[in-house]
Design an enzyme around this catalytic site. Sequence first.
Site, mmCIF file in Angstrom:
data_model
loop_
_atom_site.group_PDB
_atom_site.id
_atom_site.type_symbol
_atom_site.label_atom_id
_atom_site.label_comp_id
_atom_site.label_asym_id
_atom_site.label_seq_id
_atom_site.Cartn_x
_atom_site.Cartn_y
_atom_site.Cartn_z
ATOM 1 C CG ASP B 95 -2.485 15.876 5.382
ATOM 2 O OD1 ASP B 95 -1.883 16.478 4.483
ATOM 3 O OD2 ASP B 95 -1.928 15.445 6.396
ATOM 4 C CG ASP B 268 -4.660 8.612 7.302
ATOM 5 O OD1 ASP B 268 -5.623 9.147 7.904
ATOM 6 O OD2 ASP B 268 -3.475 8.870 7.567
ATOM 7 C CB CYS B 306 0.104 -14.057 3.264
ATOM 8 S SG CYS B 306 0.059 -12.382 2.579
ATOM 9 C CB CYS B 308 1.441 -10.218 0.013
ATOM 10 S SG CYS B 308 2.984 -10.728 0.796
ATOM 11 C CB CYS B 311 3.506 -14.491 1.483
ATOM 12 S SG CYS B 311 3.886 -13.620 3.020
ATOM 13 C CG HIS B 378 3.326 -9.540 4.785
ATOM 14 N ND1 HIS B 378 2.645 -10.675 4.420
ATOM 15 C CD2 HIS B 378 3.042 -9.346 6.112
ATOM 16 C CE1 HIS B 378 2.016 -11.168 5.462
ATOM 17 N NE2 HIS B 378 2.232 -10.385 6.506
#
Lengths: 414, 414
Positions: B95, B268, B306, B308, B311, B378
């Site tokens: 940005d 974002d 999950c 991830c 997990c 996660h």
Amino acid sequence: MADPFTWQTLAGDVSAGPRAGRLTTPHGAVETPAFIPVGTRGTVRGVLPGALRAVGVQIVLANTYHLMLRPGADVVRDLGGLHAFMAWDGPILTDSGGYQVFSLADRRRVTDQGLVFRSHIDGAEVVLTPESAVAAQNALGADVVMALDICPPYPCPRPEVEEAVRRTLAWADRCRAAHTRRDQALWGIVQGGVEEDLRCRCAESLASMDLAGYAVGGVSVGEGHENLCRVLDWTVPLLPADRPRYLMGVGEPRDVVAAVARGVDLFDCVLPTRNGRSASAFTSGGMLRLRNERFKADARPIEPGCDCPACRGFFNTLSPGGREQSEGDQALGSRHSPSPRPSPIEGKGVMKQPFSRGAIRHFFQAGEMLGPILVSIHNLRFFTRLFGRLREAVREGRFRAEAQAVLDTYAASD
Amino acid sequence: MADPFTWQTLAGDVSAGPRAGRLTTPHGAVETPAFIPVGTRGTVRGVLPGALRAVGVQIVLANTYHLMLRPGADVVRDLGGLHAFMAWDGPILTDSGGYQVFSLADRRRVTDQGLVFRSHIDGAEVVLTPESAVAAQNALGADVVMALDICPPYPCPRPEVEEAVRRTLAWADRCRAAHTRRDQALWGIVQGGVEEDLRCRCAESLASMDLAGYAVGGVSVGEGHENLCRVLDWTVPLLPADRPRYLMGVGEPRDVVAAVARGVDLFDCVLPTRNGRSASAFTSGGMLRLRNERFKADARPIEPGCDCPACRGFFNTLSPGGREQSEGDQALGSRHSPSPRPSPIEGKGVMKQPFSRGAIRHFFQAGEMLGPILVSIHNLRFFTRLFGRLREAVREGRFRAEAQAVLDTYAASD
């Protein structure tokens, strides 16, 4: 049932010279000489288990003292034991807590029965006996557990060292009686300060207890390199040649080389991670203090030629679900997601961008977690590489030359 | 030379309805709708690039304001640019710094020329003009750079919003004139508060500048969900259908769904990592506050099912040197090192031990870095999965049903 713990000397001197061996545990083997990173409160600070594996860590240590106070040994047990708690399926060793009681706890009292102290977290009174130390370690569930010992400071009046040895021996015997889990090995700890006769008596008496392994404790308390070497010269020859030997809290490369030369197999030390958190990076050319202004625009990795993830890049092989794509993944867009951009050098799925010294300095200046994380990972790799060099040298019968090469590097860089 | 930036609408409504697309950049493609994690100071806090890849992150954002103050845009350039600095070889967006000047800097003054403010780090006076914002972003070297804008607060008197739009348009034009790098795309930002005519005028004027992409800014400043939807209803239809559309600072799932329904492609937001650092985990069943006592002995992963790394476990595929063993590795012991212990389920080299809620709670209680790291990872996966669901639904022509399913989950859990 076969004993899940075995020790083999693979090369070198079985008695009190440099040797390479293999310690087998229910969670895998450890090739020695080996370094044990410290995961005090159930985590090697800032380093995920995948990164520990990536840098060649074989076994980790956790602290009974810390975990029994928080979250509690029973909580760890209820969460599936220490391997599940740390998400680490390799070998784990827990110390008994004695050392931490002496270094951290408030208002401690020592009796023949055990230790009474105030928790450094909430001030609660805690009693730690040989029996409760073993019970806590049985609950935690590490592969190797340590007998409760008394670690005198340095220097220390001889009568106090005598009493520490007497209690350490009595407690080792009580730990042996209290220890029940066959899938955990109980190791004893030699104390005795810098008193030759006390060290020898302690080593001989422990050896007669036929424990699964032996540690030399009561070092790294300010006694210095020469005294450390003397303690090992007295102690190691008295320990059984067919059991692993572990030097507690020692990690300075000079001390490691001297201890391997004297027959030590295992070492734990906070140096790589503690130094990592303070921006001090081990390199073969000496220590880099990465907060230094001179690294501001230094585009080189911490150590050119190092193969750690910080110095060589992070690989994109950790895709969700691993090698097998789960149905969930496919439903969630993998079928349509873009192929990873092929790196010009490495090919599909590989990201080989190292972090620069300048970027790492910035992360420390800005208080970003990545600073401590990256330097800890690098330092751990430095240690596993150092131990790999020593292992290889012992196996190839050229330990003395390799030891000298390591010492020359450090002498030149300090 | 072909333009390294392309936009394709792959499915859905090209004008102002839900659409799936592909943004191509010199560092790879982004499948949209896509989530952009925020790496404010050159790092997504606590998350290594390998883990970003592992959870399906396609593009990251960094903040020009922060990086120009520390370590300096020229320092980042000298270190090889932002991709090298972040060790991230995928697409990056920066940005322009305008928003941060208004939210962070001290004693700011706004003139037609630009912004004058005091650095929040050392109090130094800094001037930020459209030209210097572009120069800084050219030095940083992100793939997508943003025009300098003025982001009014909410609520805000209409004359101030008018002036913000006037300057935002004039500055966008100056940014376009100042921007030189063909390997970076300059996108404009629509301002105008909650004033329909001002939003429309700003969108139309920017559209006439033929920029490579368009953002809707000046939202997530307290205006609320209904106003956000109104702003999008006014604005998006006026933006070119053949350019990507980016909604700045928005990440609440309800807002995301509403914005995708209105034709937004990119988002974002700091939510996954900020919440991750405060132990708040996104799950399909609602938010878990993992510091809560009730998780103390909860052996389940953050979100069962999950995929991830927190997990499902960390995979041992990150060996030093990657797939190719380097000579150094071999010399350092790999030939002799133990085979990784085969997991009973997964086979060689795979570690599939998740972290329990109880362990993660403990890490937060103990102040260990692994707490923020694990929950951030996660949460990022939660967001990339959510966006994957939305992409898939648009492609399969069932966005409305999927959007409702997402909303029902969140309504039920809040």
